[in-house]
Enzyme design. Structure first.
Site, mmCIF file in Angstrom:
data_model
loop_
_atom_site.group_PDB
_atom_site.id
_atom_site.type_symbol
_atom_site.label_atom_id
_atom_site.label_comp_id
_atom_site.label_asym_id
_atom_site.label_seq_id
_atom_site.Cartn_x
_atom_site.Cartn_y
_atom_site.Cartn_z
ATOM 1 N N HIS A 100 3.342 -10.548 -1.569
ATOM 2 C CA HIS A 100 2.916 -11.799 -2.190
ATOM 3 C C HIS A 100 2.858 -11.602 -3.696
ATOM 4 O O HIS A 100 2.715 -10.480 -4.193
ATOM 5 C CB HIS A 100 1.529 -12.227 -1.678
ATOM 6 C CG HIS A 100 1.569 -12.977 -0.390
ATOM 7 N ND1 HIS A 100 1.906 -14.311 -0.303
ATOM 8 C CD2 HIS A 100 1.308 -12.576 0.873
ATOM 9 C CE1 HIS A 100 1.839 -14.696 0.969
ATOM 10 N NE2 HIS A 100 1.475 -13.657 1.702
ATOM 11 N N ASP A 104 -0.726 -15.807 -5.574
ATOM 12 C CA ASP A 104 -1.004 -16.158 -4.176
ATOM 13 C C ASP A 104 -2.337 -15.576 -3.719
ATOM 14 O O ASP A 104 -3.125 -16.235 -3.023
ATOM 15 C CB ASP A 104 0.111 -15.644 -3.266
ATOM 16 C CG ASP A 104 1.473 -16.168 -3.674
ATOM 17 O OD1 ASP A 104 1.517 -17.194 -4.366
ATOM 18 O OD2 ASP A 104 2.473 -15.538 -3.294
ATOM 19 N N HIS A 121 -2.601 -13.262 4.429
ATOM 20 C CA HIS A 121 -3.262 -11.964 4.605
ATOM 21 C C HIS A 121 -4.608 -11.941 3.879
ATOM 22 O O HIS A 121 -5.615 -11.464 4.410
ATOM 23 C CB HIS A 121 -2.358 -10.850 4.076
ATOM 24 C CG HIS A 121 -1.146 -10.595 4.916
ATOM 25 N ND1 HIS A 121 -0.105 -11.494 5.015
ATOM 26 C CD2 HIS A 121 -0.798 -9.538 5.709
ATOM 27 C CE1 HIS A 121 0.828 -11.007 5.824
ATOM 28 N NE2 HIS A 121 0.434 -9.823 6.256
#
Length: 367
Positions: free
Chosen positions: A304, A308, A261
């Site tokens: 996440h 990350d 993302h």
């Protein structure tokens, strides 16, 4: 070059003349005349009165007279050296106005970059399909300690907000690239960057499997015997949903290092800011805010870990900036596209000439 002629001395005694000539031959001024040019304001005429030292074989006056005599002899003999010959060599200058030559489309390279992207995207989905069965059991393994997640309660709706922003940013990039005059160059650059990012992500998520970061996110049941058929089926299911959870296609867990993302949001903003007119800076700030909001929403949803997101931001920005530094400098990277791409835009399809005359001018590089 004309030489200085000393004024004629008045007649004097023979002894004074001899002393004068002796001193002049030995003085530093005479030696200096052998190495320095005499100003053009002084005239030298062989027919006029010459000092006694003018006939000295090493004096500049004697050398000048010898050169003039040699040139006159060549002229009388009809030597080719006496004829002035002008040779004109036509050197073609580079055609700067030919955009096709400076910025070639190279559709074949663009298609190759697209195939490379498709392969690495498929590789990332296969990696996630394999990792899903290796994720530690949620009942026995708690999420890892995280500075942000430990202080924010998970909100499932935040992940939908993040993915809606992803779709807005991605579709905006598609529109921008479609109307860019050098769309094929921009496309293969974006394809190449995404390919590298997906390739690295497929490796990092596979080599290190982290526990599920959210206690509320739905994960599909694991398969005790993950055959090739099951892995391929999972991969195509992920591809059909473009890796998003909002459409119900992403139901597998384990794709943590690093955040896809964040990669999409950051890269989308960088593309818009790089290839859109500079006078559209309010829009640049708007997409920057949208990207930042999308990244924060991923963390709020516990989709996440914070590490990350940080790794994804670092890798994406450094790769983008490094590539464009090399691509915009011909001294660093030899390529067919010379220099930065002009910020010029046109329609992707040919329109009648009468329509084009009435259409408004699209922004250019100076915008």
């Amino acid at each position: 070059m004309a030489h200085y002629t000393p004024k004629a001395k008045k007649a004097g005694t023979g002894m004074l003349t001899a002393i004068y000539e002796k001193l002049y031959f030995n003085c530093s001024t005479f030696r200096k005349l052998h190495y320095e040019e005499v100003p053009d304001s002084y005239e030298y005429s062989p027919g006029k009165h010459q000092p006694p030292y003018a006939h000295h074989p090493s004096s500049p006056y004697h050398q000048q007279a010898a050169a003039q005599q040699h040139q006159q002899n060549q002229s009388e003999a009809g030597s080719p050296a006496s004829d002035a010959v002008m040779i004109k060599i036509d050197v073609s200058s580079p055609v700067r106005g030919d955009d096709q030559q400076r910025y070639p489309k190279e559709i074949g390279k663009t298609l190759l970059a697209l195939l490379f992207l498709a392969f690495n995207f498929f590789l990332a989905t296969v990696s996630l399909s394999l990792v899903h069965d290796r994720v530690p059991d949620r009942d026995t393994h708690e999420p890892l300690p995280d500075a942000f997640l430990d202080r924010v309660a998970p909100q499932d709706w935040a992940l939908d907000v993040s993915e809606i922003l992803i779709m807005i940013v991605v579709n905006s990039c598609v529109v921008l690239i479609t109307f860019h005059k050098h769309r094929f160059i921009v496309m293969r650059r974006v394809f190449l960057l995404l390919s590298i990012l997906y390739l690295m992500r497929s490796m990092t998520m596979y080599v290190t499997v982290l526990p599920v970061s959210s206690r509320t996110y739905y994960c599909s049941p694991k398969s005790n015997a993950s055959s090739a058929t099951v892995i391929v089926k999972r991969a195509f299911q992920l591809i059909s949903g473009m890796g998003l959870s909002i459409n119900g296609k992403q139901i597998y867990c384990g794709d943590y290092i690093y955040s896809g993302h964040t990669v999409t949001l950051v890269l989308g903003y960088l593309v818009i800011s790089e290839y859109s007119p500079k006078r559209f800076w309010p829009i640049h700030w708007l997409y920057w805010a949208a990207s930042l909001t999308g990244v924060v929403m991923v963390l709020v949803a516990h989709g996440h870990y914070t590490v990350d997101v940080l790794i994804a931001y670092y890798v994406t920005t450094r790769l983008f900036w490094t590539y464009h530094t090399l691509a915009n400098n011909s001294l660093l990277l030899k390529r067919n596209v010379r220099g930065p791409i002009p910020l010029q835009y046109d329609l992707p399809i040919s329109m009648p000439a009468s329509w084009m005359k009435k259409s408004p001018k699209l922004p250019g590089r100076e915008s």
